[in-house]
Every structure is written in C-alpha cells, then in structure tokens.
Design an enzyme around this catalytic site. Structure first.
Site, PDB file in Angstrom:
ATOM      1  N   TYR A  65      77.337  63.542  19.006  1.00  0.00           N
ATOM      2  CA  TYR A  65      76.005  63.395  18.554  1.00  0.00           C
ATOM      3  C   TYR A  65      75.194  63.450  19.896  1.00  0.00           C
ATOM      4  CZ  TYR A  65      72.297  61.209  15.593  1.00  0.00           C
ATOM      5  OH  TYR A  65      71.108  61.147  15.059  1.00  0.00           O
TER       6      TYR A  65
ATOM      7  N   LYS B 143      76.611  67.884  17.123  1.00  0.00           N
ATOM      8  CA  LYS B 143      75.206  67.572  16.414  1.00  0.00           C
ATOM      9  C   LYS B 143      74.175  67.668  17.293  1.00  0.00           C
ATOM     10  CE  LYS B 143      73.362  64.614  12.780  1.00  0.00           C
ATOM     11  NZ  LYS B 143      72.197  63.764  13.822  1.00  0.00           N
TER      12      LYS B 143
END
Length: 300
Positions: free
Chosen positions: A135, A163
């Site tokens: 992330y 991501k």
C-alpha cells in the site's frame, strides 16, 4: 492464490465513536458488493479507517465480512501498524480468519528508510505466510515507494502487487509503464486514486482499488470492465458521469464524502471516527446534489 486484478471495492467500516463495529451495517455493505460481483473487497483500508481501530475491532470486522461474503468474493484486508510485530500479528489474524491477502502500508511516526521498509514487508510476508499487497500512500504514511523498491519487493515470495496513487493525467501512462517494467512478471500494479484510475487501467494497470466502489459498485465495475476491454470512449463516458462526485472528493475529501454517500443511499447511518467529523450543512448538501446529478445507471 488471489490474482489482484479488476475492481477492488473499499467500504467504510461503520462503527460507533468507540470503534465498536455496527455488524448489521457492515453486513449490508459487504452484501451489496458481493451482489455486484466486484473482483475483491478491500476491507479496512484507509476508507475503512483501519488506523483508528484496535486489533480486536479489526478482527471482528474481518470475521463479519468473511461470513457475509461467504467465499463469493475474496477479501483483501488492511494490516498496517506502526510496529512490525503488530503488523505481523494482524497478518496472522487475517490468515487464520481466511482473508485472501493483506494490504500493508509502511505506517510510521519516525520517517522510514527504504531498507527499513523492505525488511518490514519481507518479515511480514515471510513469517505470516499471508499474501501481501503493498500500500503506497505517502499522504498518510509520509513514505513514497520508488519503482526500484517496488521492483525489489516484487521479488519477495508472497508479495503479489502494489496499490499506488497516480501522477497527473499526462504522466499516468508513463508512470504505470515504468512500474510494469520494474516488477517481476505476474506482479500486479494497481491504482488507488479514483479520479485517475480509468486512465491507469487503460495504461496497463491491473487493478482499481476504489473508494467510491465501496458504495457504488455497479458504476465503478462498469468503468473497470470498459477499461479492461480497451474501450476508451465508453470508459471516458462512464467516468465523466461520476464527475459530480469527483468534484465533491476534491472539495471535501473522499473519506468524508463516502460516509455521507452511504447515509444518503440508505446503506447505513455512521460517522467517521473522531476526531474526523461528518459532513454537515452545505458540504453534505453538495454530496446530496452530486448523487442526484448522477445518471440513473451510475447511482448504484
């Protein structure tokens, strides 16, 4: 093992001001996403306010979501924590419960170095055995992943994808091309910025990690499928249809807007965790007007 691709829809985590999860409301949100047949559910992301919840509250939210999804949709769950050992325990909880993957951010107070982040991720991936998605969210973690670091992490067993945000529109294609060249074959590069995600998908991103997808799954899934098919015109048309909401995101932030949106859609009555305050007055009116302005096929 999960393939990180397509639409990953991120719902809020409805809870009271003490963090106690509203189980019935969370079930409704998850059921809505499962019925829409999103590719995965991103539980306890930033939109799910993971950083404000205890280990026990996070574990309970995951149990509820997994029970409601009943295996129909894989669940990627946030496991970010300040300490490596805490992130490892959260990963172990997620694996034991049956989550498909963990979403790990390098949460920090003291700014982290590249090697520290690498070891953090390597440790959690190796010791927990839970598949991980990186992330990359420098707005909250104050750490920015370079393509080189993402490439290095892509070679660690069990780290499946990233991501990440998107650069300005005219740089998106080059950004995702560079990331694709830096990582191992089969590693998923996905976009987390709703406003930029359609361009990222058209440029080769494999996944859209969507904030608004947690409340409007059918609309965002339609955009995802058009982009996956390479239909530039249809992608642009559908994306433009959500412009009233994108403007609200710009003015009031995505988190606050989706809390208001969930209420206006009748999905749940929930407030974000304090000290974050819900939108009221003219700001809430903006969201109501945006929802009313959406084309009928996108307001769902």
């Amino acid at each position: 093992m999960i393939a990180l691709s397509g639409l990953s829809a991120f719902p809020i985590t409805p809870a009271d001001r003490h963090g106690t999860v509203d189980e019935a409301a969370l079930r409704r949100l998850v059921a809505r996403l499962a019925a829409a047949r999103v590719d995965s559910i991103g539980l306890l992301g930033s939109t799910g306010t993971y950083a404000y919840l205890t280990r026990e509250q996070r574990r309970r939210a995951l149990e509820i979501a997994l029970d409601e999804a009943a295996g129909a949709v894989p669940i990627v769950v946030g496991i970010g924590a300040l300490r490596t050992d805490d992130a490892l325990r959260l990963a172990e909880d997620a694996k034991a419960a049956g989550a498909a993957a963990g979403l790990l951010a390098p949460v920090s107070y003291t700014p982290l170095l590249d090697e520290e982040v690498f070891v953090h991720f390597e440790t959690v991936a190796t010791e927990s055995g839970l598949p991980l998605c990186i992330y990359d969210n420098p707005g909250t973690t104050h750490f920015t992943f370079s393509p080189a670091l993402i490439g290095r992490l892509s070679r660690v067993d069990g780290i499946l994808g990233v991501k990440t945000g998107a650069k300005p529109k005219n740089e998106v294609a080059a950004q995702f091309r560079a990331l694709g060249e830096a990582v191992q074959p089969g590693f998923s590069v996905g976009c987390s910025i709703d406003i930029a995600a359609p361009d990222a998908l058209l440029a080769g991103a494999k996944a859209w990690y969507s904030v608004v997808g947690g409340t409007l799954p059918k609309a965002t899934l339609a955009i995802t499928r058009a982009a996956q098919a390479g239909d530039t015109a249809e992608t642009a048309r559908l994306h433009a249809g959500l412009e009233p909401l994108w403007e609200c995101f710009r003015r009031h932030t995505s988190l606050r807007v989706v809390y208001a949106l969930a209420d206006l859609l009748g999905l749940c009555r929930a407030e974000p965790p304090r000290p974050i305050l819900p939108l009221t007055g003219s700001a809430r009116d903006d969201v109501a007007a945006a929802l009313k302005a959406l084309p009928a096929d996108l307001a769902q």
